[in-house]
Design a protein around this motif. Structure first.
Motif, mmCIF file in Angstrom:
data_model
loop_
_atom_site.group_PDB
_atom_site.id
_atom_site.type_symbol
_atom_site.label_atom_id
_atom_site.label_comp_id
_atom_site.label_asym_id
_atom_site.label_seq_id
_atom_site.Cartn_x
_atom_site.Cartn_y
_atom_site.Cartn_z
ATOM 1 N N CYS A 35 4.330 -4.922 10.169
ATOM 2 C CA CYS A 35 4.439 -3.492 9.887
ATOM 3 C C CYS A 35 5.326 -2.775 10.904
ATOM 4 O O CYS A 35 5.652 -1.611 10.728
ATOM 5 C CB CYS A 35 3.054 -2.855 9.875
ATOM 6 S SG CYS A 35 2.297 -2.801 11.508
ATOM 7 N N CYS A 39 2.666 1.140 10.000
ATOM 8 C CA CYS A 39 1.742 1.275 8.869
ATOM 9 C C CYS A 39 0.682 2.323 9.185
ATOM 10 O O CYS A 39 0.588 2.833 10.296
ATOM 11 C CB CYS A 39 1.111 -0.063 8.502
ATOM 12 S SG CYS A 39 -0.227 -0.558 9.571
ATOM 13 N N TYR A 41 -2.509 1.904 9.370
ATOM 14 C CA TYR A 41 -3.734 1.415 10.019
ATOM 15 C C TYR A 41 -3.556 1.313 11.531
ATOM 16 O O TYR A 41 -2.521 0.863 12.008
ATOM 17 C CB TYR A 41 -4.116 0.043 9.443
ATOM 18 C CG TYR A 41 -4.336 0.106 7.956
ATOM 19 C CD1 TYR A 41 -5.452 0.745 7.435
ATOM 20 C CD2 TYR A 41 -3.399 -0.436 7.069
ATOM 21 C CE1 TYR A 41 -5.648 0.842 6.069
ATOM 22 C CE2 TYR A 41 -3.584 -0.343 5.693
ATOM 23 C CZ TYR A 41 -4.713 0.296 5.205
ATOM 24 O OH TYR A 41 -4.892 0.394 3.853
ATOM 25 N N HIS A 169 -5.051 -6.302 12.021
ATOM 26 C CA HIS A 169 -5.169 -5.064 12.804
ATOM 27 C C HIS A 169 -6.585 -4.929 13.360
ATOM 28 O O HIS A 169 -7.038 -3.826 13.642
ATOM 29 C CB HIS A 169 -4.838 -3.835 11.948
ATOM 30 C CG HIS A 169 -3.371 -3.634 11.700
ATOM 31 N ND1 HIS A 169 -2.580 -4.582 11.112
ATOM 32 C CD2 HIS A 169 -2.542 -2.584 11.975
ATOM 33 C CE1 HIS A 169 -1.343 -4.133 11.021
ATOM 34 N NE2 HIS A 169 -1.289 -2.917 11.541
ATOM 35 N N HIS A 201 2.114 -1.134 17.298
ATOM 36 C CA HIS A 201 1.583 0.234 17.276
ATOM 37 C C HIS A 201 1.492 0.761 18.709
ATOM 38 O O HIS A 201 1.319 -0.003 19.651
ATOM 39 C CB HIS A 201 0.185 0.247 16.651
ATOM 40 C CG HIS A 201 0.201 0.135 15.165
ATOM 41 N ND1 HIS A 201 0.176 1.223 14.343
ATOM 42 C CD2 HIS A 201 0.246 -0.958 14.350
ATOM 43 C CE1 HIS A 201 0.187 0.822 13.070
ATOM 44 N NE2 HIS A 201 0.234 -0.504 13.051
HETATM 45 ZN ZN LIG Z 1 0.413 -1.669 11.344
#
Ligand SMILES: [Zn+2]
Ligand SMILES: [Zn+2]
Length: 612
Positions: A35, A39, A41, A169, A201
């Motif tokens: 991602c 993303c 999440y 995640h 992230h």
């Molecule tokens: Zn992600």
């Protein structure tokens, strides 16, 4: 020429360095997601509670010690070598029984504790033994091998419920509960940085459970910059200000060292045994003279607390701030404990700053939620066990960040009005429907969820708690206790696991083999059970009632035997044991016989004298 040569060499060196750095860099930022951190999440790290990580016993060569079946041996809460224990205790126990005096039992009790808990004894710097290996998972759940996911979900069974949160995640921060608290804090901080790198992230969610909250609380104080790495913190029954069990034990307030209590209700009130069995065991205590039993108990407790627990900064972080100064004075004032005290003193500061640090998170945009369980009396190990509300393991003042509660079994006074210490919205009603808690007095009234009658150690069985936690992990749709009507601020204890299994069994029954009436009842029972299971708003007793209804169908269809109502009842001992206590105090049977014989002889002598 020389210059050119030098230049070429240095350029080549630079290229070599760059290549090697990029290789190191690539291995350090191993990505488990695709991602790119973009993303919806947030990577979520579960920080589990006491004993919810695998810690294995190693021999002195660093190899796993295996049991007879070839399995690794857990070091938590103790490493019990049955042969060694028996060899230490058997002879003194038999001798003490036969001779009816302490024939080495007190010493043996200490030896046994040392033998079992020695593995968890830290050194004078509060470093744990090198013979303990903590099984860690420095990768997401999606990368875990089968046995690892089994371990993780065995402790926190998120796998039982549907979730949008991808397992690449989701992370599990495993640690040694007896470990060095400072090191645990650093490890968690580094783990967060690792998760950021592995997922791309820049923020994560934390889910600290019980003891795990003490690590997070310390991290917020020692490394305040970590707040920039956090999106959301979901505290689940957090030990933010320890547990009064540890506070009592560290201050010498151990209830079962009071013989008047041991022989009169201690076990029955513990909640561990049914009252009949507890009373039977209470009577078995009397096969030894009371002094012998009490001396052995005291010796075991003193060794466990004074030699083992007080060297673990992980345990000290579970001591409430109100109990810490006297306990530290008692156990940590000697020069050889100075290094440990420096560490526990620092945690004490973090504990005092806890509310401020959490408020700071909120003020800086980090979402903070909390789950509190209440109205279950504290297990009666410490003398203050029945003086405040609790969830069996932690007092509610600690888990609720200071909310005001009536004691277990009581309600707030009739004229009590909501204090609004931390809530500024006059339309909010933060008094629980059972009038036991005023949530407005806790630090986070609008984001704290309460579960009436839920036992701390059975939290993982409460499907509503797990579903709510997953909901908070996978999205931001819940902003506060008013966001979703299916997750209200006040809910109740429950466990639907057994009901789910019963429904599965009931669905396998072929209704055409039943009478019309039984088939209709089966369908209705299944229908009702599924509604109960799906509902996230609990009603006290509904799961049990539904279980009974489905069970009755299974019995009628011949799939299951009727639950055994008979069996030997031990309830009779609930009368006998108090009778002994009333008439003979805490005496053992041999003392009883002597006293009885003396009494008879005295009567005989008196009678003879009166005749003379
Ligand atoms: Zn992600
Ligand atoms: Zn409010």
């Amino acid at each position: 020429m020389k210059k050119v040569f030098r230049k070429t060499v240095s350029v080549l060196l630079c290229i070599a360095m760059l290549i090697s750095m990029s290789i190191i860099g690539a291995s350090a930022t191993q990505r488990y997601t695709d991602c790119n951190g973009e993303c919806q999440y947030y990577p979520t790290i579960i920080v589990p509670g006491l004993g919810q990580s695998n810690t294995w016993v190693l021999d002195d060569n660093g190899d796993f010690v295996l049991d007879d079946e070839g399995n690794k041996i857990s070091s938590f809460p103790a490493y019990i070598k049955t042969d060694e224990v028996l060899s230490k205790v058997l002879v003194p126990a038999v001798l003490s029984l036969v001779l009816q005096r302490d024939a080495g039992l007190t010493e043996a009790a200490s030896d046994v504790i040392r033998s079992c808990f020695g593995i968890n004894t830290c050194d004078e710097n509060a470093q744990p033994s090198p013979n303990v290996y903590t099984e860690r998972y420095p990768y997401p759940v999606s990368e875990c091998r089968d046995f690892e996911t089994e371990e993780i979900f065995g402790h926190v069974p998120f796998d039982l419920y549907e979730t949008e949160q991808p397992y690449d995640h989701m992370y599990y921060f495993a640690y040694n509960s007896f470990g060095n608290h400072f090191d645990l804090v650093n490890e968690l901080y580094d783990f967060i940085q690792m998760v950021k790198e592995q997922t791309g992230h820049d923020k994560v969610n934390l889910v600290p459970l019980s003891q795990g909250a003490s690590i997070v609380s310390a991290m917020l104080d020692y490394k305040p910059e970590v707040q920039n790495d956090l999106h959301k913190v979901i505290f689940v029954v957090p030990a933010l200000d320890g547990s009064t069990i540890i506070g009592d034990v560290f201050n010498g307030r151990v209830s079962f060292l009071n013989k008047e209590y041991v022989y009169n209700g201690f076990l029955g009130e513990s909640g561990l045994l049914d009252k009949g069995t507890a009373a039977l065991i209470e009577m078995l205590f009397r096969i030894l003279p009371d002094e012998v039993l009490m001396s052995a108990l005291e010796s075991a407790v003193n060794t466990l607390v004074g030699e083992i627990m007080v060297k673990s900064t992980g345990m000290w972080a579970l001591c409430p701030s109100g109990d810490y100064p006297t306990a530290a004075e008692k156990y940590l004032s000697s020069p050889e404990m100075a290094n440990i005290k420096a560490q526990t003193d620092r945690y004490y500061q973090a504990q005092l700053n806890s509310d401020r640090n959490i408020q700071n998170l909120v003020d800086n945009g980090v979402q903070v939620f909390c789950f509190v369980e209440y109205d279950v009396a504290m297990i009666n190990v410490g003398e203050t066990w029945n003086t405040q509300n609790a969830d069996y393991i932690i007092h509610t003042d600690s888990t609720s960040m200071g909310a005001h509660f009536a004691n277990v079994g009581e309600t707030l006074p009739e004229d009590y009005v909501q204090q609004n210490t931390h809530c500024s919205d006059p339309t909010h009603n933060h008094i629980s429907p059972d009038r036991v808690v005023d949530a407005s007095t806790g630090l986070l009234p609008d984001t704290t969820f309460y579960f009436d009658g839920q036992r701390h150690d059975l939290t993982a069985r409460n499907d509503v708690i797990l579903k709510l936690a997953l909901n908070l992990i996978e999205s931001d749709r819940i902003q506060n206790v008013y966001s979703l009507p299916e997750f209200p601020q006040f809910n109740v204890a429950r466990g639907s696991e057994k009901l789910v299994i019963l429904v599965e069994q009931a669905k396998e029954i072929d209704p055409s083999t039943l009478s019309d009436e039984d088939a209709a009842e089966l369908a209705a029972a299944i229908d009702e059970a599924e509604k109960v299971i799906d509902s996230t708003i609990g009603v006290v007793g509904e799961v049990e009632a539904s279980e009974a209804r489905v069970t009755a169908c299974l019995v009628k269809a011949g799939v299951m035997e009727a639950p055994d109502e008979g069996g030997i009842s031990l309830d009779i001992f609930m009368q006998i044991s108090p009778w002994f206590y009333e008439n003979f105090g805490t005496d053992g049977y041999s003392e009883l016989i002597i006293r009885f014989t003396m009494k008879v002889m005295q009567t005989v002598v008196d009678t003879i004298v009166s005749f003379i």
